[in-house]
Design an enzyme around this catalytic site. Structure first.
Site, PDB file in Angstrom:
ATOM      1  CG  HIS A   1      37.655  78.302  19.597  1.00 56.01           C
ATOM      2  ND1 HIS A   1      37.218  78.935  18.456  1.00 56.01           N
ATOM      3  CD2 HIS A   1      38.759  77.621  19.226  1.00 56.01           C
ATOM      4  CE1 HIS A   1      38.020  78.649  17.451  1.00 56.01           C
ATOM      5  NE2 HIS A   1      38.968  77.856  17.893  1.00 56.01           N
TER       6      HIS A   1
ATOM      7  CB  SER B   1      41.766  78.466  16.363  1.00 54.08           C
ATOM      8  OG  SER B   1      41.018  77.418  15.820  1.00 54.08           O
TER       9      SER B   1
ATOM     10  CG  ASP C   1      35.057  81.568  18.356  1.00 53.06           C
ATOM     11  OD1 ASP C   1      35.584  81.663  19.484  1.00 53.06           O
ATOM     12  OD2 ASP C   1      35.349  80.665  17.543  1.00 53.06           O
TER      13      ASP C   1
END
Length: 501
Positions: free
Chosen positions: A131, A235, A161
């Site tokens: 992402h 992230s 992911d």
């Protein structure tokens, strides 16, 4: 997951958001309390009193990833973004641009997004979250020394992911080694390294709070929960252990306000390492597909079908023209193994099937009609819009509570009732005309208007068939009865326990 078919959805817990996304480019925070206070790690320190040696070794291998995203992509993604209204409202009140948001008066503008990553080989191979680079038209990497380099995408897997990118630095780069996430225990100390909110590389400390968290975001949900503060921009950054090795990829946070409240989630390294190796080799991963919708095997379900213990995945439905259908899998089957690997939960089945390559031939172990059998299946390819393993838990009303007797009034499915319920001709069974609120059927979630289409895998055509099948189950010594219910066009198994009236 609902049937071994694919889904993307925002996970939410108790009205707060599970936030997984890259943060916007650096911005100025004008107030000390503009970001939620980091969770307290309880004053726990490394044995030496400092984590400095670990940080010195790992920090040079941690990078900042900046992407350019088309405005149309950002706008479309904003609708399904896990950024909740509370988080958006906070930034708007502060006059700060929203992460990955495009100003409405400049629809053609490209937006910038930010995340983290870590280098795993001296030639510049970098691991991050999918992402972080999703929909990017341009990817730039900033090394720890400030050097900015263009990056190319090597491979990505949205289901796990995980993504792999590569830079050319013209020299060997500092790296960070994979660790063993399986050895992590609750209470173990960990460090999270990344670039939250674009303020610069930041290190936070905490402990492993939980293992095996399922956020219902894909077949590989097996997150490590941590209390080390992570925020937007973390992230894709590494979660490292006391040896300085990567034991996870920081991916998401649970937050009622957009900031860290000490509930973060990381992809385990043992899962990520295998996926990264496949992406480096092939650039993508073809996940297996079976084509069934599955439910957990509760104690009441086990009692109803004659199993002496819970475990496996109950097949609620089989999609037409799928590998499962071709293999002969039927609703009511309980899948107990795939290729010899045991299936203890629906999640196990999801992961086992997702890990298989299309075309693989495997044996499915089943429990059907009170005995075990094996079916041979050729695994299919998981195309867009399909979930490879429909592991979905029944809602709370579907849990049987052990209240006495069934307590339902039944009626035959007449043409008038069929029209009222808008049922296709292919559906046959008995209509639940009434439910005693004090009996076990009500506790199990049976509702007036439900159509019972089978009892313990025995098809029924009218109220008399249902009563006979229930009576036979009682005579056979079953503690529960397994009803297949048609409601609003969907079929679901509900186990209802027997008890004295």
């Amino acid at each position: 997951m609902s049937h071994i078919l694919r889904k993307h959805r925002t996970a939410a817990l108790f009205g707060a958001a599970i936030i997984a996304g890259a943060a916007c480019l650096p911005f100025t925070i004008t107030a000390a309390n503009a970001i939620a206070a980091p969770a307290d790690s309880g004053g726990i320190l490394a044995a030496s009193g400092s984590f400095a040696s670990i940080v010195d070794a790992d920090k040079p291998a941690v990078v900042t990833i900046t992407t350019t995203v088309k405005a149309t992509d950002v706008s479309a993604g904003q609708q399904d973004s896990p950024m909740d209204e509370q988080f958006r409202q906070f930034f708007e009140d502060q006059g700060i641009p929203l992460p990955r948001q495009v100003p409405k008066n400049r629809p053609s503008q490209q937006a910038m997004a930010l995340g983290s990553g870590f280098i795993i080989s001296p030639d510049g191979v970098i691991v991050t979250n999918n992402h972080v680079i999703d929909n990017a038209v341009d990817i730039k990497v900033t090394l720890d020394d400030g050097t900015e380099l263009p990056a190319k995408l090597i491979g990505t897997d949205p289901k796990s992911d995980v993504a792999v990118i590569k830079i050319e630095a013209g020299k060997p780069l500092a790296t960070i080694a994979w660790g063993d996430s399986d050895r992590l225990k609750l209470g173990d100390q960990i460090l999270a390294i990344g670039n939250p909110f674009g303020i610069g590389t930041t290190v936070t400390a905490g402990i492993v709070s939980a293992r095996g968290r399922d956020l219902h975001s894909g077949p590989y949900d097996d997150f490590i929960q941590i209390d080390a503060p992570i925020n937007h921009g973390n992230s894709g950054g590494p979660l490292v252990d006391r040896s300085g090795n990567v034991v996870g990829i920081n991916t998401a946070i649970y937050s009622p306000n957009g900031g860290s409240v000490g509930v973060g989630f990381a992809i385990p390294s043992d899962e990520a390492k295998a996926i990264v190796a496949k992406l480096q080799k092939n650039g993508s991963i073809d996940h297996g597909y079976l084509g069934v919708r599955i439910q957990p095997v509760t104690k009441d379900v086990a009692d109803a079908v004659g199993l002496d213990k819970t475990g496996g995945a109950l097949v609620a439905a089989v999609s037409a023209d799928t590998p499962a259908a071709h293999a002969g899998v039927k609703p009511g089957d309980i899948i107990t193994s795939v290729g010899g690997e045991p299936v203890k939960t629906p999640k196990d089945l999801s992961r086992l099937v997702a890990d298989l390559s299309p075309g693989a031939k495997k044996s499915l172990g089943l429990w059907r009609d009170g005995k075990t059998l094996d079916l041979n299946v050729t695994v299919g390819a998981n195309e867009d819009g399909q979930k490879q393993a429909a592991a979905e838990s029944p809602d709370s009303k579907g849990e049987a509570s052990g209240q006495p007797s069934l307590g339902v009034g039944l009626a035959d499915l007449t043409p008038d009732l069929r029209q009222q319920l808008d049922l296709p001709r292919a559906v046959s069974g008995a209509v639940v005309a009434s439910v005693n609120p004090d009996k076990s059927a009500a506790a199990a979630g049976i509702q007036s208007g439900d159509v019972i289409v089978s009892v313990n895998d025995r098809p029924v055509h009218n109220a008399r068939d249902v009563k006979a099948a229930i009576a036979d189950a009682g005579k056979a010594g079953r503690k529960s009865v397994l009803l297949l219910i048609e409601r609003d066009g969907n079929k679901t198994f509900v186990a209802v326990p027997f008890a004295a009236a």
